[in-house]
Design a protein around this motif. Structure first.
Motif, PDB file in Angstrom:
ATOM      1  N   VAL A   1       0.695  -1.166  -0.018  1.00  0.00           N
ATOM      2  CA  VAL A   1      -0.103   0.032   0.056  1.00  0.00           C
ATOM      3  C   VAL A   1       0.878   1.316   0.087  1.00  0.00           C
ATOM      4  CG1 VAL A   1      -1.712   1.395   1.028  1.00  0.00           C
ATOM      5  CG2 VAL A   1      -1.885  -1.214   1.341  1.00  0.00           C
ATOM      6  N   SER A   2       0.947   2.241  -0.808  1.00  0.00           N
ATOM      7  CA  SER A   2       1.326   3.324  -0.955  1.00  0.00           C
ATOM      8  C   SER A   2       0.633   4.619  -1.016  1.00  0.00           C
ATOM      9  CB  SER A   2       2.187   3.446  -2.348  1.00  0.00           C
ATOM     10  OG  SER A   2       2.964   2.344  -2.614  1.00  0.00           O
ATOM     11  N   SER A   3       0.863   5.628  -0.297  1.00  0.00           N
ATOM     12  CA  SER A   3       0.319   6.842   0.144  1.00  0.00           C
ATOM     13  C   SER A   3       1.172   7.989   0.272  1.00  0.00           C
ATOM     14  CB  SER A   3      -1.064   6.640   1.189  1.00  0.00           C
ATOM     15  OG  SER A   3      -1.270   7.849   1.397  1.00  0.00           O
ATOM     16  N   ALA A   4       1.066   8.982  -0.153  1.00  0.00           N
ATOM     17  CA  ALA A   4       1.821  10.167   0.212  1.00  0.00           C
ATOM     18  C   ALA A   4       3.356  10.041   0.529  1.00  0.00           C
ATOM     19  CB  ALA A   4       1.218  10.944   1.805  1.00  0.00           C
ATOM     20  N   GLY A   5       4.008   9.212  -0.518  1.00  0.00           N
ATOM     21  CA  GLY A   5       4.969   8.958  -0.674  1.00  0.00           C
ATOM     22  C   GLY A   5       5.700   7.936   0.337  1.00  0.00           C
ATOM     23  N   ARG A   6       4.932   7.451   0.908  1.00  0.00           N
ATOM     24  CA  ARG A   6       5.343   6.196   2.027  1.00  0.00           C
ATOM     25  C   ARG A   6       4.894   4.746   1.559  1.00  0.00           C
ATOM     26  NH1 ARG A   6       3.661   7.773   7.956  1.00  0.00           N
ATOM     27  NH2 ARG A   6       5.352   5.784   8.231  1.00  0.00           N
ATOM     28  N   GLU A   7       5.324   3.744   2.007  1.00  0.00           N
ATOM     29  CA  GLU A   7       4.863   2.457   1.833  1.00  0.00           C
ATOM     30  C   GLU A   7       4.845   1.713   3.003  1.00  0.00           C
ATOM     31  OE1 GLU A   7       7.834   1.105  -1.267  1.00  0.00           O
ATOM     32  OE2 GLU A   7       6.609   2.352  -2.865  1.00  0.00           O
ATOM     33  N   TRP A   8       3.882   0.707   2.940  1.00  0.00           N
ATOM     34  CA  TRP A   8       3.642  -0.601   3.686  1.00  0.00           C
ATOM     35  C   TRP A   8       3.468  -1.932   3.111  1.00  0.00           C
ATOM     36  CZ3 TRP A   8       1.492   4.129   3.689  1.00  0.00           C
ATOM     37  CH2 TRP A   8       1.762   5.238   4.560  1.00  0.00           C
ATOM     38  N   GLU A   9       3.974  -2.921   3.561  1.00  0.00           N
ATOM     39  CA  GLU A   9       3.934  -4.086   2.769  1.00  0.00           C
ATOM     40  C   GLU A   9       3.467  -5.346   3.814  1.00  0.00           C
ATOM     41  OE1 GLU A   9       7.059  -6.479   0.252  1.00  0.00           O
ATOM     42  OE2 GLU A   9       6.847  -4.264  -0.445  1.00  0.00           O
ATOM     43  N   ALA A  10       2.947  -6.356   3.311  1.00  0.00           N
ATOM     44  CA  ALA A  10       2.669  -7.579   3.983  1.00  0.00           C
ATOM     45  C   ALA A  10       2.569  -8.699   2.920  1.00  0.00           C
ATOM     46  CB  ALA A  10       1.350  -7.338   4.563  1.00  0.00           C
ATOM     47  N   ALA A  11       3.042  -9.910   3.486  1.00  0.00           N
ATOM     48  CA  ALA A  11       2.789 -11.151   2.911  1.00  0.00           C
ATOM     49  C   ALA A  11       1.271 -11.625   3.017  1.00  0.00           C
ATOM     50  CB  ALA A  11       3.787 -12.087   3.156  1.00  0.00           C
ATOM     51  N   THR A  12       0.940 -12.198   1.916  1.00  0.00           N
ATOM     52  CA  THR A  12      -0.406 -12.902   1.938  1.00  0.00           C
ATOM     53  C   THR A  12      -0.478 -14.036   3.073  1.00  0.00           C
ATOM     54  OG1 THR A  12      -0.303 -14.416   0.120  1.00  0.00           O
ATOM     55  CG2 THR A  12      -1.539 -12.397  -0.248  1.00  0.00           C
ATOM     56  N   PHE A  13      -1.517 -14.439   3.654  1.00  0.00           N
ATOM     57  CA  PHE A  13      -1.540 -15.754   4.420  1.00  0.00           C
ATOM     58  C   PHE A  13      -2.831 -16.493   3.734  1.00  0.00           C
ATOM     59  CE2 PHE A  13      -4.052 -12.271   6.444  1.00  0.00           C
ATOM     60  CZ  PHE A  13      -5.292 -13.073   6.693  1.00  0.00           C
ATOM     61  N   SER A  14      -2.511 -17.754   3.987  1.00  0.00           N
ATOM     62  CA  SER A  14      -3.793 -18.739   3.415  1.00  0.00           C
ATOM     63  C   SER A  14      -4.642 -19.372   4.321  1.00  0.00           C
ATOM     64  CB  SER A  14      -2.581 -19.844   2.580  1.00  0.00           C
ATOM     65  OG  SER A  14      -3.750 -20.703   1.917  1.00  0.00           O
ATOM     66  N   VAL A  15      -5.782 -19.490   4.066  1.00  0.00           N
ATOM     67  CA  VAL A  15      -6.902 -20.238   4.931  1.00  0.00           C
ATOM     68  C   VAL A  15      -7.625 -21.043   3.896  1.00  0.00           C
ATOM     69  CG1 VAL A  15      -9.046 -19.757   6.498  1.00  0.00           C
ATOM     70  CG2 VAL A  15      -6.990 -18.302   6.488  1.00  0.00           C
ATOM     71  N   HIS A  16      -7.758 -22.495   4.241  1.00  0.00           N
ATOM     72  CA  HIS A  16      -8.387 -23.070   3.118  1.00  0.00           C
ATOM     73  C   HIS A  16      -8.314 -23.066   1.851  1.00  0.00           C
ATOM     74  CE1 HIS A  16     -10.088 -24.769   6.969  1.00  0.00           C
ATOM     75  NE2 HIS A  16     -10.572 -23.745   7.233  1.00  0.00           N
ATOM     76  N   GLY A  17      -7.008 -22.755   1.325  1.00  0.00           N
ATOM     77  CA  GLY A  17      -6.884 -22.354  -0.191  1.00  0.00           C
ATOM     78  C   GLY A  17      -7.107 -20.759  -0.628  1.00  0.00           C
ATOM     79  N   HIS A  18      -7.622 -20.186   0.261  1.00  0.00           N
ATOM     80  CA  HIS A  18      -7.794 -18.942  -0.138  1.00  0.00           C
ATOM     81  C   HIS A  18      -6.633 -18.002   0.325  1.00  0.00           C
ATOM     82  CE1 HIS A  18     -11.916 -19.178  -1.631  1.00  0.00           C
ATOM     83  NE2 HIS A  18     -11.869 -20.266  -0.569  1.00  0.00           N
ATOM     84  N   HIS A  19      -6.182 -16.788  -0.263  1.00  0.00           N
ATOM     85  CA  HIS A  19      -4.996 -16.116   0.009  1.00  0.00           C
ATOM     86  C   HIS A  19      -5.383 -14.703   0.265  1.00  0.00           C
ATOM     87  CE1 HIS A  19      -2.238 -19.366  -1.273  1.00  0.00           C
ATOM     88  NE2 HIS A  19      -3.131 -19.423  -2.247  1.00  0.00           N
ATOM     89  N   TYR A  20      -5.022 -14.088   1.547  1.00  0.00           N
ATOM     90  CA  TYR A  20      -5.503 -12.811   2.097  1.00  0.00           C
ATOM     91  C   TYR A  20      -4.254 -12.238   2.605  1.00  0.00           C
ATOM     92  CZ  TYR A  20      -9.749 -15.531   2.762  1.00  0.00           C
ATOM     93  OH  TYR A  20     -11.091 -16.312   2.133  1.00  0.00           O
TER      94      TYR A  20
END
Length: 103
Positions: A33-52
């Motif tokens: 996620v990027s906003s106002a010149g800054r960035e934040w990041e995360a890896a997905t996690f999996s639950v019953h074959g779905h990725h969030y």
């Protein structure tokens, strides 16, 4: 496998200085996620074959409103990436509303 967006982005939580942005992707991915010149990041996690992913955006200015973009594995999923339009994601960056105070 394509790790593009299935659902989201959705603003899940906002307080005075933080926000959480949620997405569902087709496969394991890195979400930025990027906003106002800054960035934040995360890896997905999996639950019953779905990725969030749930990206915690920290350091927001109380009472501010900031447009943001979401990238999945480096591809902008909120409209444009280097002038290339993604018609399947035909919307522009969202705006995070941060309350002046939480009651």
């Amino acid at each position: 496998m394509d790790s593009s967006l299935i659902l989201g982005p959705m603003l899940r939580f906002v307080d005075e200085t933080t926000a959480s942005v949620w997405v569902e992707t087709r496969a394991a991915a890195r979400v930025r996620v990027s906003s106002a010149g800054r960035e934040w990041e995360a890896a997905t996690f999996s639950v019953h074959g779905h990725h969030y992913a749930l990206v915690e955006v920290k350091g927001l200015e109380p009472g501010s409103s900031s447009p943001y973009t979401v990238e999945i594995d480096g591809l902008n999923r909120t409209g444009f990436d280097g002038g290339i339009h993604y018609p399947e994601d035909d919307f522009h960056g969202s705006t995070a509303e941060v309350p002046d105070r939480v009651t």
